[in-house]
Design an enzyme around this catalytic site. Structure first.
Site, PDB file in Angstrom:
ATOM      1  N   HIS A 101       0.818  -1.258  -0.002  1.00 22.32           N
ATOM      2  CA  HIS A 101       0.079   0.029   0.031  1.00 22.32           C
ATOM      3  C   HIS A 101       0.853   1.142   0.076  1.00 22.32           C
ATOM      4  O   HIS A 101       0.685   2.237  -0.841  1.00 22.32           O
ATOM      5  CB  HIS A 101      -0.781  -0.036   1.291  1.00 22.32           C
ATOM      6  CG  HIS A 101      -1.891  -1.107   1.346  1.00 22.32           C
ATOM      7  ND1 HIS A 101      -1.911  -1.933   2.312  1.00 22.32           N
ATOM      8  CD2 HIS A 101      -3.014  -1.180   0.608  1.00 22.32           C
ATOM      9  CE1 HIS A 101      -2.837  -3.027   1.903  1.00 22.32           C
ATOM     10  NE2 HIS A 101      -3.555  -2.431   1.294  1.00 22.32           N
ATOM     11  N   GLN A 128      -8.644  -7.433 -10.503  1.00 22.77           N
ATOM     12  CA  GLN A 128      -9.260  -6.184  -9.821  1.00 22.77           C
ATOM     13  C   GLN A 128      -9.251  -5.218 -10.889  1.00 22.77           C
ATOM     14  O   GLN A 128      -9.784  -4.352 -11.028  1.00 22.77           O
ATOM     15  CB  GLN A 128      -8.971  -6.170  -8.415  1.00 22.77           C
ATOM     16  CG  GLN A 128      -9.396  -5.056  -7.785  1.00 22.77           C
ATOM     17  CD  GLN A 128      -9.379  -4.703  -6.476  1.00 22.77           C
ATOM     18  OE1 GLN A 128     -10.131  -5.253  -5.705  1.00 22.77           O
ATOM     19  NE2 GLN A 128      -8.245  -3.993  -6.046  1.00 22.77           N
ATOM     20  N   SER A 152       0.587  -8.851   1.608  1.00 18.34           N
ATOM     21  CA  SER A 152      -0.963  -8.764   1.482  1.00 18.34           C
ATOM     22  C   SER A 152      -1.194  -8.593   2.966  1.00 18.34           C
ATOM     23  O   SER A 152      -0.480  -9.237   4.033  1.00 18.34           O
ATOM     24  CB  SER A 152      -1.220  -9.974   0.889  1.00 18.34           C
ATOM     25  OG  SER A 152      -2.655 -10.509   1.431  1.00 18.34           O
TER      26      SER A 152
HETATM   27  O1  PAF Z   1      -7.983  -4.161  -3.174  1.00 21.86           O
HETATM   28  C1  PAF Z   1      -8.563  -3.684  -2.262  1.00 21.86           C
HETATM   29  O2  PAF Z   1      -8.279  -3.342  -1.254  1.00 21.86           O
HETATM   30  C2  PAF Z   1     -10.017  -3.429  -2.262  1.00 21.86           C
HETATM   31  O3  PAF Z   1     -10.676  -4.403  -3.135  1.00 21.86           O
HETATM   32  C3  PAF Z   1     -10.701  -2.025  -2.747  1.00 21.86           C
HETATM   33  C4  PAF Z   1      -9.992  -1.730  -4.217  1.00 21.86           C
HETATM   34  C5  PAF Z   1     -10.137  -1.052  -1.668  1.00 21.86           C
HETATM   35  C6  PAF Z   1     -12.083  -1.988  -2.540  1.00 21.86           C
HETATM   36  O4  PAF Z   1     -12.531  -2.239  -1.343  1.00 21.86           O
END
Ligand code: PAF
Length: 278
Positions: A35, A151, A183
């Protein structure tokens, strides 16, 4: 850094920033190096950096997964403060969903395979929350990690099909020192499963490195065997797909970008990862 629980307060704060670029990193918290790499990239490329922390109930098809999802808001905020974030949104479920979201998205074909085929409703839930967050933040760019490769394809399809003027920025997977993809779920692994988990990347990278010396089917078999040789990991699928359409590939191509995508059950924890195949 300002932290908001109300979307209207964030919208007010953003109203004086609209002359510059607004970058957005949506998260479900339990933040890690992956992140932070998204936030750093966003910081470099945008004038204002917005992060959301929201564990979105509509994307969990398993109630136990939702219940056990790690929640570490205080530590998350400390990390975001040191990463020079401007605004953080930490809304309640009622704030995001004042009423039940019944929308059903059409993402074309990209949500029909792999995760989409095995986690019914998951990507529709992702579409519901990301569209709501995009409506609030109205960002110019949004940053997503390639660990969740499918995603990104789904969110791209959503922005194109439903007309969101947002540039989707895919960012490379960040790995722990032993190769395991960073993760939030890694912290839920037992010591035994954590010790075995690096076999996932080890198998994929070794076999991807010599992919063209064997057939696609042979590579898939070898990756699965290497991982399952740990005795504690179970491969749910390992698919080789067209990296753009996510259609399954059964012969190596010189023209189509290819990706190997995997899901592995490690005790009670489900891990996903992927790798480019040259
Ligand atoms: O990847 C994630 O953490 C989630 O799927 C997201 C994109 C924040 C949506 O809740």
């Amino acid at each position: 850094m300002e932290v908001f629980t109300q979307k209207s307060a964030l919208e007010r704060a953003l109203s004086s920033r609209r002359d510059g670029t607004v970058g957005f990193v949506p998260t479900m918290g339990a933040l890690h190096e992956g992140h932070i790499s998204l936030v750093e990239r966003c910081r470099k490329e945008c004038d204002t950096v917005v992060v959301s922390i929201f564990v979105n109930p509509t994307q969990f098809n398993d109630p136990n997964d939702l219940k056990n999802y790690p929640r570490t808001v205080e530590a998350d905020l400390a990390l975001l403060l040191s990463a020079d974030v401007d605004f953080v949104l930490t809304p309640s479920v009622e704030e995001i969903y004042p009423e039940k979201d019944t929308r059903v998205f059409d993402f074309g074909t990209v949500d029909k395979v792999m995760e989409g085929a095995r986690r019914p409703g998951h990507f529709n839930g992702v579409g519901q929350v990301v569209s709501r967050l995009f409506d609030i933040v109205r960002c110019d760019r949004a940053y997503f990690g390639e660990k969740d490769f499918q995603q990104i394809a789904v969110i791209r399809a959503m922005t194109e099909r439903y007309g969101y003027p947002v540039e989707i920025v895919p960012c490379p997977i960040v790995r722990e020192a032993d190769g395991l993809a960073a993760s939030s779920r890694n912290r839920l692994l037992t010591p035994e499963h954590r010790a075995a988990a690096p076999a996932i990347y080890e198998a994929m990278s070794t076999e991807a490195g010599r992919a063209r010396t064997m057939s696609v089917a042979e590579m898939k078999r070898r990756v699965t065997e290497r991982i399952e040789a740990t005795g504690v990991l179970k491969v749910e699928y390992f698919s080789v797909v067209d990296a753009l359409t996510l259609e399954e590939i059964d012969a190596w191509s010189d023209t189509v970008p290819m990706r190997g995508c995997i899901a592995v059950q490690a005790g009670a924890v489900r891990l996903i990862d992927n790798i480019a195949i040259a």
